[in-house]
Design a protein around this motif. Structure first.
Motif, PDB file in Angstrom:
ATOM      1  N   VAL A 151       0.825  -1.299   0.022  1.00 25.30           N
ATOM      2  CA  VAL A 151      -0.060  -0.069  -0.101  1.00 25.30           C
ATOM      3  C   VAL A 151       0.934   1.043   0.092  1.00 25.30           C
ATOM      4  N   ALA A 152       0.764   2.307  -0.878  1.00 24.26           N
ATOM      5  CA  ALA A 152       1.276   3.336  -1.090  1.00 24.26           C
ATOM      6  C   ALA A 152       0.396   4.575  -0.874  1.00 24.26           C
ATOM      7  N   TRP A 153       0.788   5.475  -0.038  1.00 23.20           N
ATOM      8  CA  TRP A 153       0.280   6.772   0.057  1.00 23.20           C
ATOM      9  C   TRP A 153       0.499   7.866  -1.104  1.00 23.20           C
ATOM     10  N   CYS A 154      -0.536   8.298  -1.556  1.00 26.50           N
ATOM     11  CA  CYS A 154      -0.124   9.217  -2.702  1.00 26.50           C
ATOM     12  C   CYS A 154      -1.129  10.503  -2.931  1.00 26.50           C
ATOM     13  N   HIS A 155      -1.177  11.016  -4.049  1.00 24.31           N
ATOM     14  CA  HIS A 155      -2.087  12.092  -4.263  1.00 24.31           C
ATOM     15  C   HIS A 155      -3.574  11.435  -5.010  1.00 24.31           C
ATOM     16  N   ALA A 197      -4.813   6.324  -0.952  1.00 20.60           N
ATOM     17  CA  ALA A 197      -3.695   5.493  -1.144  1.00 20.60           C
ATOM     18  C   ALA A 197      -3.882   4.572  -2.000  1.00 20.60           C
ATOM     19  N   VAL A 198      -3.001   3.510  -2.759  1.00 20.06           N
ATOM     20  CA  VAL A 198      -3.424   2.602  -3.793  1.00 20.06           C
ATOM     21  C   VAL A 198      -2.620   1.093  -3.095  1.00 20.06           C
ATOM     22  N   ALA A 199      -3.451   0.326  -3.345  1.00 21.28           N
ATOM     23  CA  ALA A 199      -3.199  -1.166  -2.895  1.00 21.28           C
ATOM     24  C   ALA A 199      -2.557  -1.793  -4.224  1.00 21.28           C
ATOM     25  N   GLY A 200      -1.206  -2.000  -4.138  1.00 19.03           N
ATOM     26  CA  GLY A 200      -0.567  -2.435  -5.489  1.00 19.03           C
ATOM     27  C   GLY A 200      -0.655  -3.840  -5.912  1.00 19.03           C
ATOM     28  N   ASP A 201      -1.262  -4.744  -5.068  1.00 19.50           N
ATOM     29  CA  ASP A 201      -1.341  -6.139  -5.367  1.00 19.50           C
ATOM     30  C   ASP A 201      -2.974  -6.408  -5.563  1.00 19.50           C
ATOM     31  N   CYS A 202      -3.757  -5.460  -5.660  1.00 18.09           N
ATOM     32  CA  CYS A 202      -5.283  -5.602  -5.928  1.00 18.09           C
ATOM     33  C   CYS A 202      -5.578  -4.914  -7.321  1.00 18.09           C
ATOM     34  N   PHE A 203      -6.057  -5.687  -8.342  1.00 18.81           N
ATOM     35  CA  PHE A 203      -6.446  -5.083  -9.464  1.00 18.81           C
ATOM     36  C   PHE A 203      -7.816  -5.234 -10.048  1.00 18.81           C
ATOM     37  N   ILE A 204      -8.183  -4.200 -11.064  1.00 20.98           N
ATOM     38  CA  ILE A 204      -9.356  -4.253 -11.775  1.00 20.98           C
ATOM     39  C   ILE A 204      -8.762  -4.437 -13.275  1.00 20.98           C
ATOM     40  N   ARG A 205      -9.741  -5.210 -13.972  1.00 24.50           N
ATOM     41  CA  ARG A 205      -9.574  -5.182 -15.378  1.00 24.50           C
ATOM     42  C   ARG A 205      -9.956  -4.222 -15.962  1.00 24.50           C
ATOM     43  N   HIS A 206      -9.334  -3.151 -16.739  1.00 29.09           N
ATOM     44  CA  HIS A 206      -9.692  -2.058 -17.592  1.00 29.09           C
ATOM     45  C   HIS A 206      -9.825  -2.586 -19.058  1.00 29.09           C
TER      46      HIS A 206
END
Length: 246
Positions: A151-155, A197-206
């Motif tokens: 998990v990375a905190w960002c804008h 934040a973004v959870a880098g190991d959780c994905f949605i298919r675009h």
């Protein structure tokens, strides 16, 4: 947090098959999901008319006017939510097992976050919004404030995120921006000091879907200019280095 406490919110226009695909994927991977779809398309191109059986599995809000825009549509969805949490999705997303929803929810519960996004394949990485040139240009670039494991905190995250309903009702989308609303929404979240934040190991298919009726509605740069001028910027620099002006 329980799944019954989450409502999945979708704004759609002129992509009924795409919206149908997303709703079906939600039901395939989540037991009895609560889904709200807001559709501001022309009557002949609406999701509920093209896929009535799928629409019965959702709360569908057909707007009275065509092309009210992303801001108005998403706010209408959020105002209709009755649960404590909401999960925003775009109508060309597809849910797969890679969403890792149980892990995702656990992280939201246990970490200091107001808005937690997921990745979109190679996209949706943690992104920063940094003023340049004495605050006259906004720079959208990859980066993070801090990290805890995946998990990375960002804008700024992708348009697939989980948040408390009241948080989003307070922030809302600018209803004058019919498109190019994404960065502006997250820039105001930054100004409000929300923990994004973004959870880098959780994905949605675009799985992008376009159409002759949809394409002209999306590519209206005047709304990007409106957002830039609203915050006092004369230009924006994208992650790849491209610069666009208000």
């Amino acid at each position: 947090m329980k799944l019954s406490e989450i409502t999945f919110c979708i704004k759609t226009i002129h992509r009924p098959w795409s919206c149908h695909r997303l709703v079906e994927s939600l039901h395939q991977h989540i037991e009895s999901p609560n889904v709200i779809v807001v559709d501001d398309g022309r009557p002949e191109a609406r999701f509920s008319g093209k896929y009535p059986e799928t629409a019965k599995r959702c709360t569908v809000i057909n707007m009275d006017k065509h092309d009210v825009g992303v801001g108005v549509g998403r706010n209408a969805a959020v105002d209709a939510v009755k649960s404590e949490y909401l999960f925003l999705l775009d109508d060309d997303h597809v849910v797969t097992p890679n969403l890792n929803l149980d892990t995702f929810i656990e992280r939201f519960d246990n970490l200091d976050v107001d808005l937690l996004g997921v990745r979109q394949g190679s996209g949706g990485r943690p992104t920063m919004l940094s003023p340049l040139m004495n605050g006259q240009r906004i720079w959208m670039h990859r980066g993070e404030i801090r990290r805890n494991g995946h998990v990375a905190w960002c804008h700024m995250s992708s348009n697939a995120f989980l948040a408390r309903t009241e948080t989003i009702r307070s922030l809302r989308w600018d209803e004058e921006l019919k498109t190019y609303e994404h960065w502006e929404f997250f820039y105001r979240a930054k100004l409000a000091q929300l923990q994004v934040a973004v959870a880098g190991d959780c994905f949605i298919r675009h799985a992008h879907v376009t159409s002759d009726a949809y394409r002209p509605l999306r590519g209206r740069s005047k709304f990007r200019s409106m957002g830039l001028r609203k915050h006092g910027f004369h230009s924006m620099r994208y992650p790849g280095g491209q610069i666009v002006r208000a």
